[in-house]
Design an enzyme around this catalytic site. Sequence first.
Site, short mmCIF file in Angstrom:
data_model
loop_
_atom_site.label_atom_id
_atom_site.label_comp_id
_atom_site.label_asym_id
_atom_site.label_seq_id
_atom_site.Cartn_x
_atom_site.Cartn_y
_atom_site.Cartn_z
N HIS A 23 -42.08 4.24 45.25
CA HIS A 23 -43.03 5.33 45.44
C HIS A 23 -44.04 4.99 46.54
CE1 HIS A 23 -41.43 6.76 41.66
NE2 HIS A 23 -42.22 7.81 41.67
N PHE A 48 -41.84 11.75 46.89
CA PHE A 48 -42.35 10.45 47.32
C PHE A 48 -41.40 9.94 48.39
CE2 PHE A 48 -44.09 10.90 43.10
CZ PHE A 48 -45.39 10.41 43.22
N GLU A 95 -32.77 15.59 46.59
CA GLU A 95 -33.40 15.49 47.91
C GLU A 95 -32.45 15.85 49.05
OE1 GLU A 95 -33.87 13.23 45.48
OE2 GLU A 95 -36.00 13.58 45.08
#
Lengths: 325, 360
Positions: free
Chosen positions: A129, A83, A60
């Site tokens: 999540h 997420f 990420e």
Amino acid sequence: MAQMTMIQAITEAMRTELGNDENVLVFGEDVGHNGGVFRATEGLQDEFGEERVFDTPLAESGINGMAIGLALTGFRPVPEIQFFGFVFETMDAISGQMARYRFRTGGTKSMPITIRSPFGGGVHTPELHADSLEGLMAQQPGLKVVIPSNPYDAKGLLIQSIRDNDPVIFLEHMKLYRSFREEVPEEEYTVELGKANVKREGSDVTLVAYGAMVHSALKAAEQLEEDGVSAEVIDLRTVSPVDYETILESVKKTNRAVMIQEAQKQAGIASSVAAEIQEKAILHLEAPVMRVTAPDTVYPFTQAEGVWLPDHTSIIEKVESVMNF
Amino acid sequence: MKRTLENIENQFETFQILNEEGEIVNEDAVPELSDDDLKEIMRRMVYTRILDQRSIALNRQGRLGFYAPTAGQEASQLGSQYALEQADYILPGYRDVPQLIWQGLPLYKAFLFSKGHYVGNQMPDGLNAVSPQIIIGAQITQAAGVGIGFKKRGEEAVAITYTGDGGASQGDFYEGVNFAGALGGQNIFVVQNNQFAISVPVEKQSAAQTIAQKAVAAGIEGIQVDGMDVLAVYAVTKDARERAINGEGPTLIETLTYRYGPHTMAGDDPTRYRTEDMNDEWEKKDPIVRFRKYLESKDLWNEDEENKVIEKAKEEIKAAIKEADNTPKQKVTDLMDIMYEELPQSLKEQREEYAEKESK
């Protein structure tokens, strides 16, 4: 006009902007051939090619760091964080870097990046999540944080976010992805960022919500109507910067306000809006501004989420205590 | 079971062209540089050494802000910069101000950066760069993005980024080199291994014998170079640049170097973690001494030339610090104006509050 779910409206918005501007790039984990784990990017790689819609390595921080570099070379990146609970992996790239770039370059370089990400509870996901982490983002100057509550707004807000020259965190509540359809124009249109929407007019109390909680607030308002309480419902749509003008105008009319958020109570959007109302409109108030929120614990994935998440009944209870104060 | 680590590590040798005596030890690798180029490289190194001495003095007088000394690293910084073209993009770490200056950042702006003034971060037209990064390694993933952007646009340019030996331990380092490899970025990643991350020696950063070998895991080229040898650094950077533009992928360059001064001027005391012996050993490798010997042997340099550079540097530094001092002070309202493209409703009110304070 077509009937669309929110996720279809989101795909439509990306398709529109990929078509309008060759600098728009869509990328992230599984967004290419697979079309995203929620199918938000379904068909986009086939239509616009692998140079513009592509899979990245699974990292990420790398995704958002790369987005910054692509923006420096004139692109308009639309990265996806699969997420939003994974945002902790990329806090520096977002808050330490892209949010500060305009400032850091003395106003000479902009970061026209829209980070899309699913979030929100009630869909039985594993840990990290479902968390509502918009408060973390809203605390960072330089970012805009947008949360649509319906398909129409989702399309117009996402198109506007992609066109905006500042970084936008665009959070998509997973429970709203396919829960209902509504009329969404096929042609392009925009919804202004930083502008709240009065979803329902009322005269006794103002309910301020965003994302999935807008629907809980509307449901509560309907039931309250039967009990003779007229609730006005405001959908913030952008949680940073907040449209205080619309909220204050409403509160000056209803004289009561309840803030609603799915996130934990401490240090969130609800708290800062409540504080602003009390600073600006204390003499208009008949009761304290109250908050409906989740408790200050980590998100209780799957098992206890039904009780943990606020819903229309917790909103009704809070409205009753405001009315009877 | 076949073991591979030893084989891999044995393949990473330190690339060198000029030895400590200023003698060519690798004739085949000597880059094509005119006499004027060689003199220009020397001029830049001498100038930068003076700039470092003056910056340290100015910092001690309270006339500069944040400053990370550069002496010892001139060959790593300027040899690599000299291999760049104007179209290339520099994403520097906080010690890498000299590369920006020689690529086109006016000196007074470098001083303004040090003083925390945003005007110091406004790059002039024609200089493709961002201001030095403070977070260790954060610029590496961004550099990958610039290099990937160049590839997408088919531009004849590379993104070069600099970090240190400590930076090569960051997650963003691994993510950046991996993204550039996987997505074909036109990138050069320079790790200036100056042996210490503040006080922590490179041996404690990693079990890897070289930082260059970290390229192997990302599937990109890696090379370790004598970072006190300006010709060697120039040659490997030039080669990396050509390969990047020819679509042959990114390169990780580890330069072995040493910072003579403290980590920054904010109170670091290198005597707590380095010995005099170690300092002496590295000063024997000094990049300027070595290159001076080489140029003198070619009759390209003498004391006169050097003094001229030193005088010019001192004069220009004096003028630049004056210009920095004369730049109007930065205001809170200036910062508010550059947080967003357009001032949001909620910030307008705060701006009025500060505008009033500032008018008093």
